[in-house]
Scaffold this motif. Structure first.
Motif, short mmCIF file in Angstrom:
data_model
loop_
_atom_site.label_atom_id
_atom_site.label_comp_id
_atom_site.label_asym_id
_atom_site.label_seq_id
_atom_site.Cartn_x
_atom_site.Cartn_y
_atom_site.Cartn_z
N UNK A 47 0.82 -1.21 0.00
CA UNK A 47 0.00 0.00 0.00
C UNK A 47 0.86 1.27 0.00
N UNK A 48 1.89 1.26 0.83
CA UNK A 48 2.78 2.44 0.89
C UNK A 48 3.42 2.68 -0.47
N UNK A 49 3.86 1.61 -1.12
CA UNK A 49 4.47 1.75 -2.44
C UNK A 49 3.44 2.30 -3.43
N UNK A 50 2.23 1.77 -3.37
CA UNK A 50 1.17 2.20 -4.28
C UNK A 50 0.85 3.68 -4.12
N UNK A 51 0.67 4.09 -2.88
CA UNK A 51 0.28 5.48 -2.61
C UNK A 51 1.41 6.45 -3.00
N UNK A 52 2.63 6.08 -2.66
CA UNK A 52 3.75 6.99 -2.95
C UNK A 52 4.06 7.03 -4.45
N UNK A 53 3.88 5.91 -5.11
CA UNK A 53 4.08 5.87 -6.56
C UNK A 53 3.07 6.78 -7.25
N UNK A 54 1.83 6.67 -6.80
CA UNK A 54 0.78 7.50 -7.40
C UNK A 54 0.97 8.99 -7.11
N UNK A 55 1.70 9.26 -6.03
CA UNK A 55 1.92 10.66 -5.69
C UNK A 55 3.26 11.18 -6.19
N UNK A 56 3.82 10.47 -7.14
CA UNK A 56 4.94 11.02 -7.88
C UNK A 56 6.34 10.55 -7.55
N UNK A 57 6.50 9.72 -6.52
CA UNK A 57 7.86 9.21 -6.28
C UNK A 57 8.22 8.24 -7.39
N UNK A 58 9.48 8.27 -7.78
CA UNK A 58 9.92 7.46 -8.91
C UNK A 58 10.71 6.24 -8.43
N UNK A 59 10.72 5.20 -9.25
CA UNK A 59 11.58 4.06 -8.92
C UNK A 59 13.04 4.41 -9.19
N UNK A 60 13.93 3.55 -8.79
CA UNK A 60 15.35 3.88 -8.88
C UNK A 60 15.99 3.76 -10.24
N UNK A 61 15.67 2.70 -10.94
CA UNK A 61 16.44 2.49 -12.17
C UNK A 61 15.60 2.66 -13.44
#
Lengths: 111, 114, 138
Positions: free
Chosen positions: B100-114
């Motif tokens: 859930x944390x990954x989902x919410x933060x991804x949707x709010x613009x945080x990007x993956x690393x590579x």
């Protein structure tokens, strides 16, 4: 959403366990710690991990998980593939990092 | 993303460090494997994890990870809090799962690393 | 003259793992070494320290601060490594379940040490111990 639909939608590679592709997914679970999954994952969730060891399928089977997604382009161990066939639990793969694939899949199951 | 926004989005609470910390988090990394964390090259990241032990804090110290999100209500131990404060790491606890944390933060613009 | 720091590492005690690396990190910051170089040094040192904690009875870590580089020697008394080439392969691990559940033991330690060091030498005797010597230039 069925496992096969998830695989298609996110371009996941299907390594094995095709028998289980029609299973309905209830949500997702992320962990690289087997004890954590044993304790807290719920039935019919899809488990996202970078563990490739055959114990992954043993746990997925015990917890009645819908499928396992291995991240970062890692290849499952041959025993893991064999186990997945035997248990009928789909073993899927992606090149994405855990954060990215979890981030994308989450949207599908958001309440 | 600022720490305060991360806390708000994950319904989290600060366990160590300053919630008004002006670090700009750009990317996120979800992992329970410390060996994995030790291979990271980026600096402006938040580590999303289900691990809660002192080694976690040591590992992020070595890997220069400024912010850690402890998921699924795993409380930071006093040793973790002391060490994080000493080193200057922001520790946030949330009842969200890593998924859930990954989902919410991804949707709010945080990007993956590579 | 080069400054030397020495540390004792106790096998099995994960709560203390990283203390040496942390002190070395503080020293490197004091010396004004570049951030990305510090990270290479402390990641390699921490991985080596963890190896001692995870596998050996005890070990000694010596950090020698030269004007242009750091040399780190980690010598332990422990089981040793049977096949160093195999141990250098990503994913190879002899870590226990307990160690894995702490988030370690994924078989990335030695490969990560190699990645982060400029020079690396490993000597090991089965049943006696292992000695790592690494150099990183600033």
């Amino acid at each position: 959403m069925k496992v096969v639909e998830l695989a298609e939608k996110f371009g996941l590679e299907i390594f094995s366990g095709n028998v289980g592709l029609q299973k309905e997914i209830s949500g997702g679970y992320v962990s690289d710690l087997l004890s954590d999954v044993m304790g807290f994952a719920l039935e019919n969730q899809v488990w996202i991990t970078l563990q490739t060891h055959q114990n992954v399928i043993a746990i997925a089977s015990l917890k009645d998980l819908a499928a396992v997604i291995i991240v970062k382009g890692l290849q499952p161990d041959p025993e893991t593939v064999k186990h997945s066939e035997e248990e009928g639990i789909p073993l899927l793969g992606t090149d994405m990092e855990t954060f990215e694939i979890a981030g994308k899949i989450y949207k599908e199951f958001e309440i | 993303m600022k720490v305060s926004e991360l806390i708000k989005l994950t319904e989290g609470r600060i366990a160590a460090g300053n919630p008004e910390e002006q670090i700009n988090i750009e990317r996120a990394f979800s992992s329970d494997l410390m060996s994995d964390v030790l291979t990271l090259d980026d600096h402006h990241i938040v580590l999303i994890t289900g691990l809660a032990n002192v080694q976690l804090i040591r590992t992020v110290e070595m890997a220069d990870v400024p912010v850690v999100l402890l998921c699924r209500n795993k409380p930071a131990t006093p040793e973790m809090v002391n060490l994080a404060n000493e080193i200057g790491i922001v520790l946030v606890e949330t009842h969200f799962s890593i998924f859930r944390a990954s989902g919410v933060l991804y949707q709010n613009g945080l990007k993956p690393l590579y | 003259m080069a400054e030397i720091l020495e540390f004792h590492i106790k096998g099995g005690d994960f709560n203390l793992a990283g203390k040496a690396s942390s002190k070395i990190k503080k020293k490197l910051i004091q010396l004004g070494v570049e951030t990305s170089t510090i990270k290479r040094i402390v990641v390699a040192t921490y991985e080596a320290e963890l190896n001692v904690v995870a596998h050996a009875r005890e070990g000694k870590l010596t950090a020698i601060f030269e004007p242009d580089s750091i040399r780190i020697i980690i010598a332990d008394s422990g089981p040793g490594i049977e096949d160093i080439d195999l141990a250098m392969e990503a994913g190879f691990s002899t870590a226990t379940k307990k160690v894995r559940e702490m988030g370690f033991g994924a078989g990335m330690g030695l490969p990560n040490i190699r990645k982060n060091t400029d020079e690396l030498e490993i000597e090991s005797k089965v049943g006696v111990g292992t000695r790592l010597e690494m150099i990183i230039y600033y």
